[in-house]
Design an enzyme around this catalytic site. Structure first.
Site, PDB file in Angstrom:
ATOM      1  N   PHE A   1      45.587  -9.055  11.691  1.00 39.85           N
ATOM      2  CA  PHE A   1      45.864  -9.531  12.925  1.00 39.85           C
ATOM      3  C   PHE A   1      46.982 -10.479  12.692  1.00 39.85           C
ATOM      4  O   PHE A   1      46.860 -11.811  13.167  1.00 39.85           O
ATOM      5  CB  PHE A   1      44.312 -10.351  13.292  1.00 39.85           C
ATOM      6  CG  PHE A   1      44.173 -10.602  14.851  1.00 39.85           C
ATOM      7  CD1 PHE A   1      44.223  -9.585  15.626  1.00 39.85           C
ATOM      8  CD2 PHE A   1      44.089 -12.010  15.364  1.00 39.85           C
ATOM      9  CE1 PHE A   1      43.945  -9.766  17.020  1.00 39.85           C
ATOM     10  CE2 PHE A   1      43.940 -12.103  16.873  1.00 39.85           C
ATOM     11  CZ  PHE A   1      43.925 -11.159  17.628  1.00 39.85           C
TER      12      PHE A   1
ATOM     13  N   ARG B   1      42.446 -10.247   6.455  1.00 40.00           N
ATOM     14  CA  ARG B   1      41.962 -10.959   5.167  1.00 40.00           C
ATOM     15  C   ARG B   1      41.488 -12.385   5.219  1.00 40.00           C
ATOM     16  O   ARG B   1      40.803 -12.883   4.546  1.00 40.00           O
ATOM     17  CB  ARG B   1      43.130 -10.703   4.061  1.00 40.00           C
ATOM     18  CG  ARG B   1      42.669  -9.584   3.132  1.00 40.00           C
ATOM     19  CD  ARG B   1      43.882  -9.528   2.121  1.00 40.00           C
ATOM     20  NE  ARG B   1      45.304 -10.057   2.535  1.00 40.00           N
ATOM     21  CZ  ARG B   1      46.140  -9.846   1.754  1.00 40.00           C
ATOM     22  NH1 ARG B   1      46.215  -9.159   0.649  1.00 40.00           N
ATOM     23  NH2 ARG B   1      47.512 -10.220   2.062  1.00 40.00           N
TER      24      ARG B   1
ATOM     25  N   ARG C   1      51.534   1.871   8.333  1.00 41.30           N
ATOM     26  CA  ARG C   1      51.903   2.780   7.364  1.00 41.30           C
ATOM     27  C   ARG C   1      51.264   3.943   7.258  1.00 41.30           C
ATOM     28  O   ARG C   1      49.790   4.029   7.202  1.00 41.30           O
ATOM     29  CB  ARG C   1      52.249   2.134   5.999  1.00 41.30           C
ATOM     30  CG  ARG C   1      53.393   1.241   6.129  1.00 41.30           C
ATOM     31  CD  ARG C   1      54.693   1.925   6.152  1.00 41.30           C
ATOM     32  NE  ARG C   1      55.915   1.258   6.272  1.00 41.30           N
ATOM     33  CZ  ARG C   1      56.726   0.753   7.205  1.00 41.30           C
ATOM     34  NH1 ARG C   1      56.282   1.172   8.427  1.00 41.30           N
ATOM     35  NH2 ARG C   1      57.764   0.128   7.081  1.00 41.30           N
TER      36      ARG C   1
ATOM     37  N   GLU D   1      56.405  10.974   5.027  1.00 42.61           N
ATOM     38  CA  GLU D   1      57.377  11.038   5.962  1.00 42.61           C
ATOM     39  C   GLU D   1      58.640  11.908   5.438  1.00 42.61           C
ATOM     40  O   GLU D   1      58.692  11.518   4.370  1.00 42.61           O
ATOM     41  CB  GLU D   1      57.596  10.067   6.575  1.00 42.61           C
ATOM     42  CG  GLU D   1      56.356   9.423   7.474  1.00 42.61           C
ATOM     43  CD  GLU D   1      56.745   8.119   8.028  1.00 42.61           C
ATOM     44  OE1 GLU D   1      58.049   7.523   8.171  1.00 42.61           O
ATOM     45  OE2 GLU D   1      55.841   7.287   8.524  1.00 42.61           O
TER      46      GLU D   1
ATOM     47  N   HIS E   1      57.788   8.391  13.871  1.00 47.89           N
ATOM     48  CA  HIS E   1      57.904   6.869  13.426  1.00 47.89           C
ATOM     49  C   HIS E   1      58.778   6.325  14.539  1.00 47.89           C
ATOM     50  O   HIS E   1      59.918   5.925  14.191  1.00 47.89           O
ATOM     51  CB  HIS E   1      58.445   6.733  12.003  1.00 47.89           C
ATOM     52  CG  HIS E   1      58.261   5.558  11.238  1.00 47.89           C
ATOM     53  ND1 HIS E   1      57.860   5.486   9.962  1.00 47.89           N
ATOM     54  CD2 HIS E   1      58.250   4.306  11.858  1.00 47.89           C
ATOM     55  CE1 HIS E   1      57.829   4.337   9.655  1.00 47.89           C
ATOM     56  NE2 HIS E   1      58.147   3.410  10.772  1.00 47.89           N
TER      57      HIS E   1
END
Ligand code: DGY
Length: 324
Positions: free
Chosen positions: A156, A180, A242, A271, A289
């Site tokens: 967040f 976290r 990611r 990628e 992406h």
């Protein structure tokens, strides 16, 4: 500052390349082909600064190159998990990034993927373009309702909060999230978001889960088979963070066996290689992406990277220095 010899590893917006030519002794990558590990090592020997992007993997052993000249890696992008930060710092190389300026566009794309997969827009477009659409009917291509559904956000920070704003105020979605550290009540109150104690709780409570944590060793495969198993079979996973945050093999299995309803992905573990199993699935929307890919944002990223380098070569602390 013209004496600072710098390398830009990919083609950048023209206006930024022009600006750089005025400031630095700069080499551009006019072919826009990705750099090899040998190119990176040679760049470390020949330039004071390298301006890399997410397509340049710079692992720990790159910093041990003989006669190293590079002092700064001014990354074009907010995420820097492609750069081995402890090894760069141990070698005395500063690293900078471009936070903030791509928040809105990345959040927009996350919402785009969410809508696209829930309402089967990609699948519908493929049907229409292939000439197979036979017309409107009450049971044709039924999707999932977005308005009023529960959105779970993993991470967040700036982008996670921007997605929450769009989802809550635009689509009346209920927001739950995992982060976290504890997020201040002034922030959560903006979207009525509820912080839950674990990734698992968010996965289980949500109709849609959107990933916004940084990449790297700490978040690798946070979304694994176990995390996917607690998701509702009617739910969707969105990833603009990611690729390696998600165990792609486990995701493909969940998509194939009906463990979850679908996924909207902008990032991949290897990628630009996307697993053929993923490409074959209809219940996935796949973007290459594109999170920050708007003209205004790419220019803002360029300006920021240049400002970071300018400060560095002026002997000041760059505004967006990556620490620790
Ligand atoms: C970012 O800035 O992290 C984007 O994903 C492009 O690298």
């Amino acid at each position: 500052m013209k004496q600072a010899k710098v390398l830009v590893t990919r083609q950048w917006p023209q206006v930024i390349e022009r600006k750089m030519s005025e400031i630095f002794d700069v080499t551009f990558n006019t072919s826009d082909t990705p750099m090899t590990q040998d190119d990176i090592r040679a760049a470390f020997q020949n330039y004071d600064a390298v301006f890399p992007t997410v397509s340049d993997s710079i692992p720990a052993d790159a910093y041990g190159v003989e006669n190293r000249r590079v002092k700064l890696l001014a990354n074009f992008g907010v995420g820097y998990n492609h750069i081995h930060i402890p090894a760069a710092h141990a070698a005395g190389i500063a690293v900078t990034n471009t936070p903030g300026v791509l928040t809105d566009c990345t959040a927009d794309l996350a919402m785009g993927l969410l809508l696209c997969v829930a309402r089967r827009i990609g699948e519908g477009e493929r049907e229409l373009r292939s000439g197979k659409w036979v017309g409107w009917r009450p049971t044709h291509m039924i999707g999932a309702k977005v308005t009023g559904a529960t959105l779970g956000i993993i991470g967040f920070g700036r982008i996670g909060q921007a997605v929450a704003q769009r989802a809550h105020h635009g689509f009346g979605m209920k927001i739950v999230f995992y982060n976290r550290s504890t997020v201040a009540p002034e922030i959560t109150a903006l979207t009525g978001a509820q912080q839950l104690g674990s990734v698992t709780e968010v996965m289980a409570a949500s109709d849609f889960v959107s990933l916004h944590c940084p990449g790297g060793d700490e978040t690798r495969h946070v979304i694994d088979a176990d995390a996917l198993a607690v998701m509702k079979s009617t739910s969707f996973l969105i990833n603009t963070a990611r690729g390696d945050v998600v165990d792609e093999t486990a995701l493909i299995a969940a998509l194939k066996n009906g463990g979850i309803a679908g996924a909207g992905l902008d990032v991949y573990a290897q990628e630009p290689n996307v697993p053929s199993d993923l490409i074959a699935l209809e219940n996935v929307v796949l973007a290459p992406h594109l999170g920050s890919a708007t003209g205004a944002t790419r220019e803002a990223m360029g300006h920021m990277a240049v400002d970071n380098a300018r400060a560095f070569f002026d002997g000041k602390t760059p505004p967006n220095l990556v620490r620790g």
